[in-house]
Scaffold this active site. Sequence first.
Site, PDB file in Angstrom:
ATOM      1  N   HIS A 361      19.814  -1.465 -16.356  1.00  0.00           N
ATOM      2  CA  HIS A 361      21.105  -1.867 -15.799  1.00  0.00           C
ATOM      3  C   HIS A 361      21.450  -3.295 -16.194  1.00  0.00           C
ATOM      4  CE1 HIS A 361      23.754  -2.452 -11.965  1.00  0.00           C
ATOM      5  NE2 HIS A 361      24.458  -2.412 -13.063  1.00  0.00           N
ATOM      6  N   ARG A 468      29.617   5.128 -19.025  1.00  0.00           N
ATOM      7  CA  ARG A 468      28.290   5.393 -18.455  1.00  0.00           C
ATOM      8  C   ARG A 468      28.427   5.627 -16.956  1.00  0.00           C
ATOM      9  NH1 ARG A 468      27.767   0.701 -21.689  1.00  0.00           N
ATOM     10  NH2 ARG A 468      26.508   0.981 -23.574  1.00  0.00           N
ATOM     11  N   ARG A 504      30.229  10.406 -19.800  1.00  0.00           N
ATOM     12  CA  ARG A 504      28.923  11.064 -19.905  1.00  0.00           C
ATOM     13  C   ARG A 504      28.432  11.426 -18.512  1.00  0.00           C
ATOM     14  NH1 ARG A 504      24.484   7.567 -22.850  1.00  0.00           N
ATOM     15  NH2 ARG A 504      24.583   6.387 -20.904  1.00  0.00           N
ATOM     16  N   GLU A 602      21.206  13.128 -29.977  1.00  0.00           N
ATOM     17  CA  GLU A 602      20.248  12.028 -29.870  1.00  0.00           C
ATOM     18  C   GLU A 602      18.803  12.506 -29.937  1.00  0.00           C
ATOM     19  OE1 GLU A 602      20.868  10.088 -26.096  1.00  0.00           O
ATOM     20  OE2 GLU A 602      21.389  11.980 -25.129  1.00  0.00           O
ATOM     21  N   ASN A 625      20.871   5.094 -31.045  1.00  0.00           N
ATOM     22  CA  ASN A 625      19.689   4.384 -30.544  1.00  0.00           C
ATOM     23  C   ASN A 625      18.546   5.354 -30.245  1.00  0.00           C
ATOM     24  OD1 ASN A 625      21.293   2.147 -30.698  1.00  0.00           O
ATOM     25  ND2 ASN A 625      21.564   1.917 -28.496  1.00  0.00           N
ATOM     26  N   ASP A 626      18.843   6.379 -29.446  1.00  0.00           N
ATOM     27  CA  ASP A 626      17.797   7.343 -29.102  1.00  0.00           C
ATOM     28  C   ASP A 626      17.407   8.196 -30.296  1.00  0.00           C
ATOM     29  OD1 ASP A 626      16.868   6.881 -26.546  1.00  0.00           O
ATOM     30  OD2 ASP A 626      18.520   7.937 -25.583  1.00  0.00           O
ATOM     31  N   ARG A 636      11.390   1.672 -28.458  1.00  0.00           N
ATOM     32  CA  ARG A 636      11.938   0.366 -28.853  1.00  0.00           C
ATOM     33  C   ARG A 636      11.856  -0.668 -27.742  1.00  0.00           C
ATOM     34  NH1 ARG A 636      18.008   0.161 -28.240  1.00  0.00           N
ATOM     35  NH2 ARG A 636      18.532   1.641 -26.614  1.00  0.00           N
ATOM     36  N   CYS A 673      27.793   6.410 -31.445  1.00  0.00           N
ATOM     37  CA  CYS A 673      27.730   5.442 -30.354  1.00  0.00           C
ATOM     38  C   CYS A 673      26.341   4.828 -30.357  1.00  0.00           C
ATOM     39  CB  CYS A 673      27.994   6.148 -29.027  1.00  0.00           C
ATOM     40  SG  CYS A 673      27.650   5.136 -27.589  1.00  0.00           S
TER      41      CYS A 673
END
Length: 753
Positions: A361, A468, A504, A602, A625-626, A636, A673
């Site tokens: 967060h 999000r 999402r 992802e 990213n994922d 990561r 994204c």
Amino acid sequence: MLDTLRRIVQEVNGARSLDAALATMVRRIRKAMRTDVCSIYLFDRERDRLVLMDTIGLRTQAVGVVALELGEGLVGLVGRREEPLNLEDAPAHPQFRYFEETGEERFSSFLGVPIIHQRRMLGVLVVQQQEKRRFDEGDEAFLVTMAAQLAGVLAHAIVSGTLNRRAQPDGQAMFSGVAASPGMAIGEVVVIAPPADLDGVPDLIPTDTEAEVAHLHTAIARVREEIRDAGARLASRISAQELALFDVYQQMLGDAALGNEVEKRIREGQWAPGALADVVRRHTQYLERVDDGYLRERAADVRDLGRRVLAHLQEDNARKPARYPENTILVGDEISAAMLGELPKERLAALVSVRGSSNSHVAILARAMGIPTVLGMVDLPLPRINGAKAILDGHRGTLFVRPEPQLTKRYARLIREEKALSDVLEHEQHLPSETPDGHVMPLLVNTGLIVDAVAQLKQRVSGVGLYRTEVPFMMNERFPSEQEQTRLYQEQLASFAPLPVVMRTLDIGGDKDLPYFPINEANPFLGWRGIRVTLDHPEVLMVQLRAMLLASRGLDNLRLLLPMITSIDEVDTALRLLARAREELAEDGIDVALPQVGVMIEVPATLYQLSALAERVDFFSVGSNDLTQYLLAVDRNNARVASLYDACHPAVLSALARLAEESRALGIPTSVCGELAGDPAGALLLMGMGFDALSMNAPSLSRVRAAIRRVPLEEARELVGETLTLPTAAVVRAHLRQRLSDWQIGHLLPPQD
């Protein structure tokens, strides 16, 4: 031998300084292995020498004096080969070199092992014996294990600037972590502690010992009063035997027990919370090991009393930083959004956390606010950096404490240049994201926080690529109700209408926990997260789906996105629940249209199911990213392997190029994204591959727009062709930097070292 190893490791890890750790190591190893000599040589990179740093058995005047090049002597040979050397007759070896200062000609047997941390040779650990002796396999294994343990201690000493015992204690030190939000800052470190968490108390040095002692006694007095009152309230409802436990608590808090011991630690140089945490930890560890069941149960009582006292210590205004200086670099064991909220925003320059991840967060909040942030900085010595001048580089994930003047000047120049560039790029934010040869590349923004400046963003983007929804869940103390969610989603949809908003569904798990719905797993990124959680809890998902549909009434700009999809069954189940949510609303007399639905690409499994997915959904959103993390099998957020995570890895780029090609053939719109989309070079690659839109955090929009407006689509396609032939991520990044320089937009990339 295992018990001996554990005891040595505990002593070394508990040592207050590097010197103490080295001294403990050589003495304990010599005793455990029954040898005449144990020595530690550390590699001095500035002198390119292995230096004798501690010994027992050789002459002490040799410490700090004897130094060998790699390959010189037996120790140098171990360092160069980076493998053990076991000799029965060391002087007979052709590489043996005699140093008069050490007097080691008396010793025949030699066993040396390298000290290595994350592929980096830090030194050599050696044992020697006067009589000829071939150390056996057990001896060698023991010493290799000890070297591995010492490597961690030395790695911490390297980053904290204490590796060289002759170095100044106030010299420059560099620490590395995981880059979570880009940018650079120069400021002053302010260390904060979490509330009433004994394990998270930093080890600070007090400025006023007597004041710390007074705070301690005040806190203990308050807890004793609380316990006395609690006992009185329960006196008529519990037995005399149970009531006697309250007397035990009072005794534990007495001067003869915890009080005196904590005060002693304070007078030895600890602040009150740190001294309390140390004493409580020592007592509980002892009680948990004893055979007596009654005493073992008292460990929990001691821990609870410790937390109670700590809470009062932290309630005192003196527990909080006396001031937040201009350009505060906020540092903590784990920084929460609540802690962030206590600090005046205009004084906050950067964030650093020992724990946390780039998806936490606070990381999401920092990126939205444009605050440079580094997380997972596990080697950070909190006691020694409070109040120190520092530089944070959020591009590389590094923190420089007590930086040298030359480094400060360099970063001050880089920060000025970055600010000037941002000011220049600001003037073209109203211009379309269009290449010189007329190709329009829609730019979307990632949102989810109140701090997002919607009015300003709406004029600069083609919509919201990722809202999000988990962020409001994280900020709550319970699952938000359907009404609360409806209000939040309606505000977001209305703010950006008529632009599309991709929402999402709840994406928790991995490194995103809810305080009221914790998920504890050994391997969270391969565990219960994303759609797996919400399909297992349809009652949570149904409330969210109903709220989204209600919020979209009259706006029709909702796009629904399903995270962490790995199978067609998950999509089918989610679509059935969505249809049911619509039916339930219809039964209540509320007619709403079904939104477009997409899935996040992802997980590598989805790359092989695109055709089946395209039959069921309206769009794809690539979570780069994922996808990178799973393709490379790299967490990561783990500082040990974070350097292996790179979205420019040839395998990742090949997978993305193939994905773009297949999506075009299927006729399904696909956006990207993630951090790669928010990087100017990455954005050009993705545009050249043929993706339909790019979604990123707001601070990245200006640089990406500038890159797109200066590079024709045809040249971006040529760049993709060139890049896909390159063998490593490092070569790819070097090539991208060179090509952007050729286009005279190299200044859009973060500065190099």
